[in-house]
Design an enzyme around this catalytic site. Structure first.
Site, PDB file in Angstrom:
ATOM      1  N   THR A 204       2.271 -29.103   7.036  1.00 35.05           N
ATOM      2  CA  THR A 204       3.830 -30.089   7.263  1.00 35.05           C
ATOM      3  C   THR A 204       4.405 -30.840   8.361  1.00 35.05           C
ATOM      4  OG1 THR A 204       5.153 -27.969   6.367  1.00 35.05           O
ATOM      5  CG2 THR A 204       6.445 -29.648   6.975  1.00 35.05           C
ATOM      6  N   ARG A 232       9.186 -22.716  -6.435  1.00 31.76           N
ATOM      7  CA  ARG A 232       8.723 -21.717  -4.811  1.00 31.76           C
ATOM      8  C   ARG A 232       9.640 -22.547  -3.843  1.00 31.76           C
ATOM      9  NH1 ARG A 232       7.372 -23.347   0.913  1.00 31.76           N
ATOM     10  NH2 ARG A 232       7.412 -21.024   2.369  1.00 31.76           N
ATOM     11  N   VAL A 233      10.640 -23.234  -3.173  1.00 32.60           N
ATOM     12  CA  VAL A 233      10.940 -24.204  -2.379  1.00 32.60           C
ATOM     13  C   VAL A 233      10.837 -23.492  -1.188  1.00 32.60           C
ATOM     14  CG1 VAL A 233      12.402 -25.908  -1.723  1.00 32.60           C
ATOM     15  CG2 VAL A 233      11.715 -25.743  -4.194  1.00 32.60           C
ATOM     16  N   GLY A 234      10.497 -24.283  -0.095  1.00 34.37           N
ATOM     17  CA  GLY A 234      10.398 -24.003   1.078  1.00 34.37           C
ATOM     18  C   GLY A 234      11.286 -23.880   2.909  1.00 34.37           C
ATOM     19  N   ASP A 235      11.598 -24.584   3.641  1.00 36.47           N
ATOM     20  CA  ASP A 235      12.267 -24.850   4.360  1.00 36.47           C
ATOM     21  C   ASP A 235      12.466 -26.118   4.651  1.00 36.47           C
ATOM     22  OD1 ASP A 235      10.106 -24.358   6.089  1.00 36.47           O
ATOM     23  OD2 ASP A 235      10.633 -24.220   7.547  1.00 36.47           O
ATOM     24  N   THR A 255       7.986 -25.871  10.897  1.00 36.43           N
ATOM     25  CA  THR A 255       6.934 -26.004  10.612  1.00 36.43           C
ATOM     26  C   THR A 255       6.348 -24.373  10.143  1.00 36.43           C
ATOM     27  OG1 THR A 255       4.502 -26.278  10.234  1.00 36.43           O
ATOM     28  CG2 THR A 255       5.846 -27.053  11.840  1.00 36.43           C
ATOM     29  N   GLY A 256       6.273 -23.641   8.871  1.00 40.06           N
ATOM     30  CA  GLY A 256       5.818 -21.955   9.397  1.00 40.06           C
ATOM     31  C   GLY A 256       5.953 -21.708   7.662  1.00 40.06           C
ATOM     32  N   THR A 257       5.972 -20.482   8.310  1.00 39.60           N
ATOM     33  CA  THR A 257       6.444 -19.963   6.880  1.00 39.60           C
ATOM     34  C   THR A 257       7.977 -19.963   6.022  1.00 39.60           C
ATOM     35  OG1 THR A 257       4.609 -18.186   6.982  1.00 39.60           O
ATOM     36  CG2 THR A 257       6.466 -17.372   5.697  1.00 39.60           C
ATOM     37  N   GLY A 258       7.861 -20.754   5.456  1.00 41.87           N
ATOM     38  CA  GLY A 258       9.348 -21.457   5.200  1.00 41.87           C
ATOM     39  C   GLY A 258      10.228 -20.136   4.378  1.00 41.87           C
TER      40      GLY A 258
HETATM   41  N1  ASP Z   1       7.292 -24.700   6.247  1.00 44.63           N
HETATM   42  C1  ASP Z   1       6.740 -25.188   4.946  1.00 44.63           C
HETATM   43  C2  ASP Z   1       7.164 -24.739   3.568  1.00 44.63           C
HETATM   44  O1  ASP Z   1       7.351 -23.378   3.747  1.00 44.63           O
HETATM   45  C3  ASP Z   1       5.509 -24.723   5.326  1.00 44.63           C
HETATM   46  C4  ASP Z   1       4.973 -25.416   6.055  1.00 44.63           C
HETATM   47  O2  ASP Z   1       5.571 -25.771   7.439  1.00 44.63           O
HETATM   48  O3  ASP Z   1       3.955 -25.893   6.488  1.00 44.63           O
HETATM   49  O4  ASP Z   1       7.583 -24.708   2.483  1.00 44.63           O
END
Ligand code: ASP
Length: 340
Positions: A204, A232-235, A255-258
């Site tokens: 991201t 699915r929608v992330g953060d 950025t990370g596991t949303g």
């Molecule tokens: N945070 C983003 C999501 O979960 C993924 C990412 O940071 O690459 O959609």
């Protein structure tokens, strides 16, 4: 001259600053070749420079955020715009958000498939609609109406991400979707992996900026997580989770596991520590990433910036593509955890 104009005329100009990220993940020296590393550093430098140029000539933090993110969206190295990861159905569904710290105005989009620059669409939602968040086909239709460039969904296709999707789906025993219409013909040989498998889990992009007027802004753009399903929608497009900005505290992009970032409201949490506990922003990002996120076994990182020019980043992965600069200062570009 009005009273407020007289007051602002006396205020010293702020020194501009900008911080950006290009995703966090298992990015390690041992598995990164010199050419790939140089390519990432060059791309980060170009995007940072574009934002810095806007700020240096007195442009707004919002303009700087948008300018830098548009470059990263067009750059196939990053998981945003062209180069975004694929869903399990073989589509690129893009999420983005932008927030203006001066007004708390915000705009966000989720699951867009036809708008070349999702960050510009997020900004249009903020400035040209009465809403904060739009999703899917409606968001793309609004983009077209707002005059933003529309592209065939295959514009976002990259061979590298396609091969990576197929590999993951095979590993998970999920069906492999047909190669997307409009994609170039499959190469005879798999493309040379630009990085080792699994090295780049996220990707991201996000930018926070402070302009000479003293206003901060934050923006984030992503393709989300690879092989995501069910819409699915992330953060990233969730205001307060992956993106937040308020002039009274700070601007943050994550950025990370949303899923973890949404549950913790990471971006707003950082700003709350700055505002309510008067924490220096570096301490606040470290607290949220290394204590709160880790307690949930979440992974990723954030960048942050305050109206008085404190720049910060923090991540609990082996690396995070990142860069920063403040007025009169050096360009700092880093990838691994042990830099500088
Ligand atoms: N945070 C983003 C999501 O979960 C993924 C990412 O940071 O690459 O959609």
């Amino acid at each position: 001259m009005s009273m407020s104009a007289a007051v602002s005329a006396q205020q010293p100009a702020h020194r501009w600053a900008i911080v950006l990220h290009g995703g966090a993940g298992v990015i390690e020296r041992a598995t990164m070749d010199a050419k790939t590393e140089a390519a990432y550093r060059a791309s980060l430098t170009v995007a940072l420079g574009a934002g810095a140029k806007v700020l240096d000539r007195g442009g707004s933090s919002l303009d700087a955020v948008e300018a830098a993110i548009k470059i990263l969206e067009d750059d196939p190295l990053f998981n945003a715009g062209r180069g975004a990861v694929f869903t399990a159905e073989g589509k690129n569904e893009l999420d983005s958000a932008i927030m203006d710290g001066a007004t708390l105005n915000a705009g966000a989009v989720a699951g867009v498939t036809r708008t070349r620059h999702p960050i510009s669409l997020a900004r249009a939602v903020m400035e040209k609609s009465p809403h904060v968040m739009l999703m899917g086909g409606g968001a793309d239709a609004f983009a077209a109406q707002a005059g933003l460039e529309q592209v065939d969904p295959s514009f976002f296709f990259t061979e590298r991400r396609w091969e990576s999707l197929v590999k993951q789906l095979k590993e998970e025993g999920l069906p492999i979707p047909a190669r997307p219409t409009g994609a170039p013909p499959a190469p005879l040989q798999p493309v040379a992996e630009i990085e080792p498998p699994g090295a780049h889990k996220f990707g991201t992009v996000g930018v926070v900026a402070l302009d000479k007027q003293g206003n901060i802004a934050a923006g984030t753009s992503t393709g989300g997580t690879q092989a995501k399903r069910w819409g699915r929608v992330g953060d990233s497009p969730i205001i307060g989770a992956g993106t937040y900005a308020s002039n009274r505290s700070c601007a943050v992009s994550a950025t990370g596991t949303g899923e973890y970032f949404i549950r913790l409201g990471v971006a707003r949490e950082v700003c709350n520590l700055v505002y309510f506990k008067s924490m220096p922003v570096q301490k606040a990002v470290d607290e949220v990433i290394h204590k709160e996120l880790e307690a949930l076994h979440g992974d990723g990182g954030v960048i942050a910036l305050t109206p008085d020019g404190q720049m910060a980043w923090s991540f609990n992965t082996p690396g995070m593509y990142r860069a920063r600069q403040s007025e009169g200062g050096k360009v700092q570009v880093e990838i691994y955890a042990d830099e500088p």
